[in-house]
Write an enzyme that holds these catalytic residues in place. Structure first.
Site, short mmCIF file in Angstrom:
data_model
loop_
_atom_site.label_atom_id
_atom_site.label_comp_id
_atom_site.label_asym_id
_atom_site.label_seq_id
_atom_site.Cartn_x
_atom_site.Cartn_y
_atom_site.Cartn_z
N LYS A 272 43.27 40.72 46.93
CA LYS A 272 43.63 39.77 48.00
C LYS A 272 45.14 39.46 47.90
CE LYS A 272 38.88 38.25 48.07
NZ LYS A 272 37.90 37.24 48.37
N HIS B 213 37.47 42.82 56.26
CA HIS B 213 37.06 41.81 55.30
C HIS B 213 36.82 40.49 56.03
CE1 HIS B 213 37.18 38.98 51.97
NE2 HIS B 213 36.86 40.00 51.20
N GLU C 79 37.64 37.59 55.41
CA GLU C 79 38.83 36.73 55.52
C GLU C 79 39.70 37.17 56.69
OE1 GLU C 79 40.00 37.20 51.44
OE2 GLU C 79 38.21 36.08 50.85
N GLY D 28 33.93 34.02 46.73
CA GLY D 28 34.80 33.04 46.10
C GLY D 28 34.12 31.69 45.85
P1 13P Z 1 34.96 37.14 44.96
O1 13P Z 1 34.54 38.21 44.01
O2 13P Z 1 36.15 36.35 44.50
O3 13P Z 1 33.79 36.28 45.39
O4 13P Z 1 35.46 37.89 46.29
C1 13P Z 1 34.65 38.85 46.84
C2 13P Z 1 35.41 39.55 47.89
O5 13P Z 1 35.72 38.98 48.93
C3 13P Z 1 35.83 40.93 47.63
O6 13P Z 1 36.34 41.52 48.78
#
Ligand code: 13P
Length: 248
Positions: free
Chosen positions: A11, A94, A96, A170
Protein backbone atom coordinates in the site's frame (compact mmCIF):
# COMPACT_ATOMS: atom_id res chain seq x y z
CA UNK A 1 -1.66 -28.20 -9.76
CA UNK A 2 -2.20 -24.51 -8.95
CA UNK A 3 1.03 -22.99 -7.67
CA UNK A 4 0.22 -20.97 -4.54
CA UNK A 5 1.05 -17.28 -4.68
CA UNK A 6 1.82 -15.18 -1.63
CA UNK A 7 1.87 -11.47 -2.46
CA UNK A 8 2.56 -8.51 -0.22
CA UNK A 9 0.63 -5.31 -0.85
CA UNK A 10 2.69 -2.59 0.77
CA UNK A 11 0.00 0.00 0.00
CA UNK A 12 1.35 3.53 0.63
CA UNK A 13 4.15 2.38 2.92
CA UNK A 14 7.95 2.34 2.55
CA UNK A 15 10.07 4.90 0.76
CA UNK A 16 12.39 3.43 -1.87
CA UNK A 17 15.26 3.04 0.62
CA UNK A 18 12.99 1.50 3.24
CA UNK A 19 11.65 -0.83 0.56
CA UNK A 20 15.14 -1.93 -0.43
CA UNK A 21 16.00 -2.63 3.21
CA UNK A 22 12.84 -4.69 3.59
CA UNK A 23 13.44 -6.85 0.50
CA UNK A 24 17.10 -7.31 1.41
CA UNK A 25 15.96 -8.71 4.75
CA UNK A 26 13.29 -10.79 3.07
CA UNK A 27 15.37 -12.41 0.32
CA UNK A 28 17.24 -15.01 2.40
CA UNK A 29 14.15 -15.75 4.48
CA UNK A 30 12.01 -16.78 1.50
CA UNK A 31 14.74 -18.24 -0.71
CA UNK A 32 13.38 -21.78 -0.22
CA UNK A 33 9.68 -21.00 -0.35
CA UNK A 34 7.67 -23.44 -2.46
CA UNK A 35 5.16 -20.83 -3.54
CA UNK A 36 5.45 -17.83 -5.77
CA UNK A 37 6.48 -14.81 -3.68
CA UNK A 38 5.58 -11.30 -4.84
CA UNK A 39 5.93 -7.80 -3.41
CA UNK A 40 3.57 -5.11 -4.79
CA UNK A 41 5.27 -1.84 -4.02
CA UNK A 42 4.50 1.88 -4.48
CA UNK A 43 5.23 2.93 -8.08
CA UNK A 44 8.08 5.22 -7.15
CA UNK A 45 9.85 2.41 -5.25
CA UNK A 46 9.85 0.16 -8.32
CA UNK A 47 13.27 1.02 -9.85
CA UNK A 48 15.18 0.61 -6.58
CA UNK A 49 13.30 -2.49 -5.44
CA UNK A 50 13.64 -4.06 -8.91
CA UNK A 51 17.39 -3.68 -8.63
CA UNK A 52 17.45 -5.14 -5.11
CA UNK A 53 15.37 -8.15 -6.20
CA UNK A 54 17.69 -9.15 -9.06
CA UNK A 55 18.70 -12.79 -8.80
CA UNK A 56 16.15 -13.55 -6.09
CA UNK A 57 12.99 -15.66 -6.22
CA UNK A 58 10.79 -12.68 -5.34
CA UNK A 59 8.73 -11.22 -8.18
CA UNK A 60 7.86 -7.56 -8.42
CA UNK A 61 4.32 -6.17 -8.56
CA UNK A 62 2.69 -2.76 -8.84
CA UNK A 63 -0.47 -1.55 -7.14
CA UNK A 64 -2.30 -0.01 -10.09
CA UNK A 65 -1.93 0.60 -13.83
CA UNK A 66 -3.60 2.94 -16.27
CA UNK A 67 -5.59 1.43 -19.11
CA UNK A 68 -4.27 3.64 -21.91
CA UNK A 69 -1.04 2.79 -23.67
CA UNK A 70 0.17 6.37 -23.38
CA UNK A 71 -1.07 9.93 -23.65
CA UNK A 72 -2.50 12.88 -21.76
CA UNK A 73 -3.25 11.25 -18.39
CA UNK A 74 -1.34 13.38 -15.91
CA UNK A 75 -0.08 11.44 -12.93
CA UNK A 76 -0.77 8.01 -14.36
CA UNK A 77 1.51 5.06 -15.17
CA UNK A 78 1.16 2.70 -18.14
CA UNK A 79 1.70 -1.04 -18.33
CA UNK A 80 4.76 -0.62 -20.55
CA UNK A 81 6.38 1.72 -18.03
CA UNK A 82 5.98 -1.01 -15.40
CA UNK A 83 7.21 -3.73 -17.75
CA UNK A 84 10.43 -1.91 -18.46
CA UNK A 85 11.44 -2.35 -14.83
CA UNK A 86 10.63 -6.05 -14.79
CA UNK A 87 7.28 -5.74 -13.06
CA UNK A 88 5.33 -9.01 -13.44
CA UNK A 89 2.15 -8.50 -11.43
CA UNK A 90 -0.23 -5.62 -10.90
CA UNK A 91 -3.00 -5.31 -8.35
CA UNK A 92 -6.20 -4.03 -9.95
CA UNK A 93 -9.44 -2.93 -8.31
CA UNK A 94 -8.32 -3.06 -4.71
CA UNK A 95 -11.22 -2.07 -2.45
CA UNK A 96 -9.28 1.01 -1.31
CA UNK A 97 -9.15 2.18 -4.92
CA UNK A 98 -12.83 1.39 -5.35
CA UNK A 99 -13.64 3.29 -2.13
CA UNK A 100 -11.34 6.34 -2.36
CA UNK A 101 -10.45 6.72 -6.05
CA UNK A 102 -13.64 6.02 -7.95
CA UNK A 103 -12.60 2.65 -9.30
CA UNK A 104 -15.52 0.82 -10.92
CA UNK A 105 -15.97 -2.60 -12.47
CA UNK A 106 -15.72 -0.89 -15.83
CA UNK A 107 -12.32 0.68 -15.10
CA UNK A 108 -11.17 -2.56 -13.48
CA UNK A 109 -12.03 -4.28 -16.74
CA UNK A 110 -10.14 -1.77 -18.85
CA UNK A 111 -7.05 -1.93 -16.63
CA UNK A 112 -7.14 -5.74 -16.57
CA UNK A 113 -7.28 -6.01 -20.35
CA UNK A 114 -4.51 -3.43 -20.75
CA UNK A 115 -2.28 -5.26 -18.26
CA UNK A 116 -2.82 -8.61 -20.00
CA UNK A 117 -2.17 -7.03 -23.35
CA UNK A 118 1.21 -5.83 -22.11
CA UNK A 119 2.09 -9.21 -20.62
CA UNK A 120 1.55 -8.30 -16.97
CA UNK A 121 -0.39 -10.61 -14.67
CA UNK A 122 -3.31 -8.77 -13.07
CA UNK A 123 -4.26 -9.57 -9.49
CA UNK A 124 -7.90 -8.52 -9.62
CA UNK A 125 -9.49 -7.81 -6.24
CA UNK A 126 -13.11 -8.55 -5.44
CA UNK A 127 -15.04 -8.67 -2.18
CA UNK A 128 -18.12 -7.56 -0.31
CA UNK A 129 -18.62 -5.03 2.47
CA UNK A 130 -19.84 -5.99 5.93
CA UNK A 131 -23.30 -4.64 5.21
CA UNK A 132 -23.48 -6.60 1.98
CA UNK A 133 -22.46 -9.80 3.77
CA UNK A 134 -24.92 -9.25 6.60
CA UNK A 135 -27.79 -8.60 4.20
CA UNK A 136 -27.08 -11.73 2.19
CA UNK A 137 -25.70 -9.94 -0.87
CA UNK A 138 -22.21 -11.46 -0.99
CA UNK A 139 -22.90 -13.65 -4.01
CA UNK A 140 -24.70 -10.99 -6.04
CA UNK A 141 -21.91 -8.45 -5.33
CA UNK A 142 -19.28 -10.97 -6.45
CA UNK A 143 -21.34 -11.93 -9.51
CA UNK A 144 -21.36 -8.32 -10.70
CA UNK A 145 -17.67 -7.71 -9.93
CA UNK A 146 -16.68 -10.87 -11.81
CA UNK A 147 -19.07 -10.48 -14.74
CA UNK A 148 -18.33 -6.82 -15.42
CA UNK A 149 -14.73 -6.68 -14.23
CA UNK A 150 -13.46 -9.69 -16.20
CA UNK A 151 -15.37 -9.25 -19.46
CA UNK A 152 -13.45 -10.11 -22.63
CA UNK A 153 -10.55 -11.98 -21.01
CA UNK A 154 -9.38 -14.71 -23.34
CA UNK A 155 -7.60 -17.01 -20.90
CA UNK A 156 -8.98 -16.48 -17.44
CA UNK A 157 -6.20 -18.55 -15.85
CA UNK A 158 -3.77 -15.80 -16.95
CA UNK A 159 -5.01 -13.62 -14.10
CA UNK A 160 -5.04 -14.07 -10.34
CA UNK A 161 -8.13 -13.17 -8.33
CA UNK A 162 -7.82 -11.90 -4.78
CA UNK A 163 -10.93 -12.36 -2.66
CA UNK A 164 -10.72 -9.61 -0.09
CA UNK A 165 -13.83 -9.14 2.04
CA UNK A 166 -13.76 -5.40 2.77
CA UNK A 167 -14.67 -5.98 6.42
CA UNK A 168 -11.52 -8.07 6.95
CA UNK A 169 -9.02 -5.56 5.51
CA UNK A 170 -6.81 -3.91 8.09
CA UNK A 171 -9.36 -4.66 10.80
CA UNK A 172 -7.72 -7.67 12.42
CA UNK A 173 -10.99 -9.49 11.66
CA UNK A 174 -10.07 -12.40 9.40
CA UNK A 175 -12.73 -14.36 7.61
CA UNK A 176 -12.71 -17.83 9.14
CA UNK A 177 -10.89 -20.30 6.95
CA UNK A 178 -14.25 -21.99 6.24
CA UNK A 179 -15.85 -18.70 5.22
CA UNK A 180 -12.93 -17.81 2.97
CA UNK A 181 -12.86 -21.29 1.45
CA UNK A 182 -16.59 -21.31 0.82
CA UNK A 183 -16.63 -17.89 -0.84
CA UNK A 184 -13.57 -18.63 -2.95
CA UNK A 185 -15.27 -21.89 -3.97
CA UNK A 186 -18.26 -19.80 -5.02
CA UNK A 187 -16.01 -17.48 -7.07
CA UNK A 188 -14.48 -20.49 -8.82
CA UNK A 189 -17.92 -21.89 -9.62
CA UNK A 190 -19.02 -18.54 -11.04
CA UNK A 191 -15.84 -18.27 -13.14
CA UNK A 192 -16.60 -21.77 -14.42
CA UNK A 193 -20.00 -20.54 -15.59
CA UNK A 194 -18.69 -17.28 -17.07
CA UNK A 195 -15.66 -18.83 -18.78
CA UNK A 196 -15.16 -22.59 -18.61
CA UNK A 197 -15.05 -25.06 -15.71
CA UNK A 198 -11.61 -26.37 -16.74
CA UNK A 199 -10.14 -22.84 -16.81
CA UNK A 200 -11.69 -22.15 -13.41
CA UNK A 201 -9.79 -25.14 -12.02
CA UNK A 202 -6.52 -23.60 -13.24
CA UNK A 203 -7.25 -20.10 -11.94
CA UNK A 204 -5.45 -19.06 -8.77
CA UNK A 205 -7.63 -17.33 -6.18
CA UNK A 206 -6.01 -15.72 -3.14
CA UNK A 207 -7.53 -14.71 0.15
CA UNK A 208 -6.77 -11.26 1.55
CA UNK A 209 -7.78 -9.53 4.76
CA UNK A 210 -5.82 -9.63 8.01
CA UNK A 211 -3.87 -12.70 6.92
CA UNK A 212 -0.84 -13.01 9.17
CA UNK A 213 1.89 -15.27 10.52
CA UNK A 214 -0.57 -16.77 13.02
CA UNK A 215 -3.49 -17.66 10.75
CA UNK A 216 -1.75 -18.36 7.41
CA UNK A 217 -1.32 -22.12 7.93
CA UNK A 218 -5.00 -22.67 8.56
CA UNK A 219 -6.10 -20.51 5.65
CA UNK A 220 -3.58 -22.05 3.26
CA UNK A 221 -4.68 -25.57 4.26
CA UNK A 222 -8.09 -24.96 2.68
CA UNK A 223 -8.47 -26.58 -0.74
CA UNK A 224 -9.86 -23.55 -2.58
CA UNK A 225 -7.36 -21.00 -1.23
CA UNK A 226 -4.36 -20.65 -3.54
CA UNK A 227 -2.49 -17.92 -1.74
CA UNK A 228 -2.73 -14.65 0.08
CA UNK A 229 -2.67 -10.93 -0.62
CA UNK A 230 -1.17 -9.51 2.52
CA UNK A 231 -1.22 -5.91 3.69
CA UNK A 232 0.00 -5.12 7.20
CA UNK A 233 1.95 -8.34 7.74
CA UNK A 234 3.89 -7.84 4.50
CA UNK A 235 5.66 -4.83 6.01
CA UNK A 236 7.67 -7.01 8.41
CA UNK A 237 10.21 -9.34 6.82
CA UNK A 238 9.84 -12.05 9.46
CA UNK A 239 6.05 -12.09 9.37
CA UNK A 240 5.86 -12.09 5.60
CA UNK A 241 8.49 -14.83 5.40
CA UNK A 242 6.52 -16.96 7.85
CA UNK A 243 3.50 -16.63 5.57
CA UNK A 244 5.50 -17.48 2.43
CA UNK A 245 6.87 -20.53 4.28
CA UNK A 246 3.41 -21.55 5.52
CA UNK A 247 4.01 -25.20 4.63
CA UNK A 248 7.35 -25.61 6.45
P1 13P B 1 -4.37 -6.39 5.62
O1 13P B 1 -3.58 -7.64 5.46
O2 13P B 1 -3.62 -5.27 6.26
O3 13P B 1 -5.72 -6.64 6.25
O4 13P B 1 -4.68 -5.86 4.12
C1 13P B 1 -5.20 -6.75 3.22
C2 13P B 1 -5.17 -6.12 1.89
O5 13P B 1 -5.89 -5.17 1.62
C3 13P B 1 -4.21 -6.63 0.90
O6 13P B 1 -4.45 -6.08 -0.35
Amino acid sequence: MRKPIIAGNWKMNNTASEGVALVNALKPLVANADCEVVVCVPAIDIPAVAEALKGSNIALGAQNVHFAEKGAFTGEISANMLKEFGVKYVIIGHSERRQYFGETDETVNKRTLAALNAGLTPIVCVGESLEERETGKTESVLDKQLTDGLKGIENIADIVIAYEPVWAIGTGKTATSEQANETIGYIRKKIGELFCPKCAEKLRIQYGGSMNAGNCKELMAMPEIDGGLIGGASLKANDFATIANYNK
